[in-house]
Design an enzyme around this catalytic site. Sequence first.
Site, PDB file in Angstrom:
ATOM      1  N   ASP A 133       1.239  -1.033  -0.295  1.00 14.76           N
ATOM      2  CA  ASP A 133      -0.087  -0.438  -0.579  1.00 14.76           C
ATOM      3  C   ASP A 133       0.596   2.009  -0.012  1.00 14.76           C
ATOM      4  O   ASP A 133       0.073   2.171   1.008  1.00 14.76           O
ATOM      5  CB  ASP A 133      -0.584  -0.139   1.416  1.00 14.76           C
ATOM      6  CG  ASP A 133      -2.206   0.983   1.448  1.00 14.76           C
ATOM      7  OD1 ASP A 133      -2.966   1.311   1.989  1.00 14.76           O
ATOM      8  OD2 ASP A 133      -2.518   1.448  -0.145  1.00 14.76           O
ATOM      9  N   LYS A 136       2.158   2.942  -6.403  1.00 16.98           N
ATOM     10  CA  LYS A 136       2.086   1.924  -7.284  1.00 16.98           C
ATOM     11  C   LYS A 136       2.812   1.201  -8.257  1.00 16.98           C
ATOM     12  O   LYS A 136       3.234   0.096  -8.037  1.00 16.98           O
ATOM     13  CB  LYS A 136       0.970   2.575  -8.380  1.00 16.98           C
ATOM     14  CG  LYS A 136       1.637   3.198  -8.878  1.00 16.98           C
ATOM     15  CD  LYS A 136      -0.339   5.083  -9.284  1.00 16.98           C
ATOM     16  CE  LYS A 136       0.194   6.013 -10.027  1.00 16.98           C
ATOM     17  NZ  LYS A 136       1.010   6.032 -10.512  1.00 16.98           N
ATOM     18  N   ASP A 161      -3.252  -3.208  -2.398  1.00 11.39           N
ATOM     19  CA  ASP A 161      -4.290  -2.081  -2.766  1.00 11.39           C
ATOM     20  C   ASP A 161      -4.086  -1.445  -3.699  1.00 11.39           C
ATOM     21  O   ASP A 161      -3.677  -1.103  -4.003  1.00 11.39           O
ATOM     22  CB  ASP A 161      -3.791  -0.694  -1.195  1.00 11.39           C
ATOM     23  CG  ASP A 161      -5.241  -0.226  -0.976  1.00 11.39           C
ATOM     24  OD1 ASP A 161      -5.338   0.972  -0.850  1.00 11.39           O
ATOM     25  OD2 ASP A 161      -6.663  -1.033  -1.301  1.00 11.39           O
ATOM     26  N   ASN A 162      -5.030  -0.758  -3.874  1.00  6.74           N
ATOM     27  CA  ASN A 162      -5.270   0.424  -4.917  1.00  6.74           C
ATOM     28  C   ASN A 162      -4.767   0.060  -6.522  1.00  6.74           C
ATOM     29  O   ASN A 162      -4.487   0.226  -7.226  1.00  6.74           O
ATOM     30  CB  ASN A 162      -3.516   1.870  -5.099  1.00  6.74           C
ATOM     31  CG  ASN A 162      -4.409   2.062  -3.379  1.00  6.74           C
ATOM     32  OD1 ASN A 162      -3.924   1.834  -3.358  1.00  6.74           O
ATOM     33  ND2 ASN A 162      -5.897   3.000  -2.906  1.00  6.74           N
ATOM     34  N   GLU A 191     -11.257   4.306  -1.233  1.00  5.80           N
ATOM     35  CA  GLU A 191     -11.822   4.172   0.549  1.00  5.80           C
ATOM     36  C   GLU A 191     -12.274   5.889   0.455  1.00  5.80           C
ATOM     37  O   GLU A 191     -12.490   7.393  -0.054  1.00  5.80           O
ATOM     38  CB  GLU A 191     -10.003   5.072   1.426  1.00  5.80           C
ATOM     39  CG  GLU A 191      -9.254   5.493   0.873  1.00  5.80           C
ATOM     40  CD  GLU A 191      -8.317   5.407   0.008  1.00  5.80           C
ATOM     41  OE1 GLU A 191      -8.646   4.101  -0.857  1.00  5.80           O
ATOM     42  OE2 GLU A 191      -7.137   5.501  -0.469  1.00  5.80           O
TER      43      GLU A 191
HETATM   44  O1  LIG Z   1      -0.328   6.595  -3.040  1.00  3.06           O
HETATM   45  C1  LIG Z   1      -1.429   5.896  -2.626  1.00  3.06           C
HETATM   46  N1  LIG Z   1      -0.623   4.826  -1.779  1.00  3.06           N
HETATM   47  C2  LIG Z   1      -1.523   3.993  -1.017  1.00  3.06           C
HETATM   48  N2  LIG Z   1      -2.905   4.352  -1.163  1.00  3.06           N
HETATM   49  C3  LIG Z   1      -3.313   4.824  -1.690  1.00  3.06           C
HETATM   50  C4  LIG Z   1      -4.043   4.978  -1.409  1.00  3.06           C
HETATM   51  O2  LIG Z   1      -5.460   4.038  -0.769  1.00  3.06           O
HETATM   52  C5  LIG Z   1      -5.379   6.026  -2.768  1.00  3.06           C
HETATM   53  C6  LIG Z   1      -4.705   7.108  -3.371  1.00  3.06           C
HETATM   54  C7  LIG Z   1      -5.431   8.723  -4.408  1.00  3.06           C
HETATM   55  C8  LIG Z   1      -6.204   7.784  -4.917  1.00  3.06           C
HETATM   56  C9  LIG Z   1      -6.919   8.270  -5.594  1.00  3.06           C
HETATM   57  C10 LIG Z   1      -6.743  10.192  -5.741  1.00  3.06           C
HETATM   58  F1  LIG Z   1      -7.160  10.984  -6.971  1.00  3.06           F
HETATM   59  C11 LIG Z   1      -5.692  10.193  -5.411  1.00  3.06           C
HETATM   60  C12 LIG Z   1      -4.552   9.309  -4.210  1.00  3.06           C
HETATM   61  C13 LIG Z   1      -2.559   7.284  -3.757  1.00  3.06           C
HETATM   62  C14 LIG Z   1      -2.626   5.942  -2.507  1.00  3.06           C
HETATM   63 MG   LIG Z   2      -3.780   2.404  -0.093  1.00  4.77          MG
END
Ligand SMILES: O=c1[nH]cnc2c(O)cc(-c3ccc(F)cc3)cc12
Ligand SMILES: [Mg+2]
Length: 206
Positions: A133, A136, A161-162, A191
């Site tokens: 997590d 990416k 995740d993601n 989330e």
């Molecule tokens: O960079 C991330 N690391 C880990 N988890 C993430 C996560 O759960 C969501 C997002 C994220 C998702 C959509 C957005 F518009 C902006 C950021 C980034 C990370």
């Molecule tokens: Mg995440």
Amino acid sequence: MLKAVQKNATKGDPQSVISAIDHYCRNKEWAMNVGDDKGLILDSVLTEVNPSAALELGTYCGYSTVRIARLLSPGSKLITVEFNPAFAAVARQIIAYAGLQDKVTLVEGPSGDLIPKLRERFGVKSFDFVFLDHWKDRYLLDTKLLEDCGLLQKGTVLLADNVICPGTPEYLKYVRSSPRYESRYYKSNLEYTKLEDGLEKSVFLG
Ligand SMILES: O=c1[nH]cnc2c(O)cc(-c3ccc(F)cc3)cc12
Ligand SMILES: [Mg+2]
């Protein structure tokens, strides 16, 4: 987020810490915690694996660290890796507030540098569970690094995740096509939103 935990959660009660963060991030300020929707999937996979040695890449503020550590059996350990010192400082306080500091070792630094040192530093033979997590573009690199360092064993579960948002196409292609993994996608939501995201569970076959 930390203030919301200190104000609304009960010291030593991990569930109240989780709920306080979810309430704050849903109603006040979005943050990139795995969240409550995907968190329920994380909980169920964790309960199924019941790891004695778990690794988390990407601590952020410690929300998923608390979710994982609260479900570990006595004597089991979680190592969590965070690159950003400011995030790590908040996470240490949130993990301590939940009363889980004895189950968690938070290591600060780049995952690529730290993974090869985990065995010599923490006496880890291999991990039963890895939660990816962090970033990416590191998922595939760090998975191959874990393989090469012999830190995965037959049956180790990787949960990422993601995989949809922001998305990790190269990682997905790898775990879904490699004969060394049995992979499965759990559809959920990004989330605190209605957007699609999901978790990929990949079992290392050795
Ligand atoms: O960079 C991330 N690391 C880990 N988890 C993430 C996560 O759960 C969501 C997002 C994220 C998702 C959509 C957005 F518009 C902006 C950021 C980034 C990370
Ligand atoms: Mg995440």
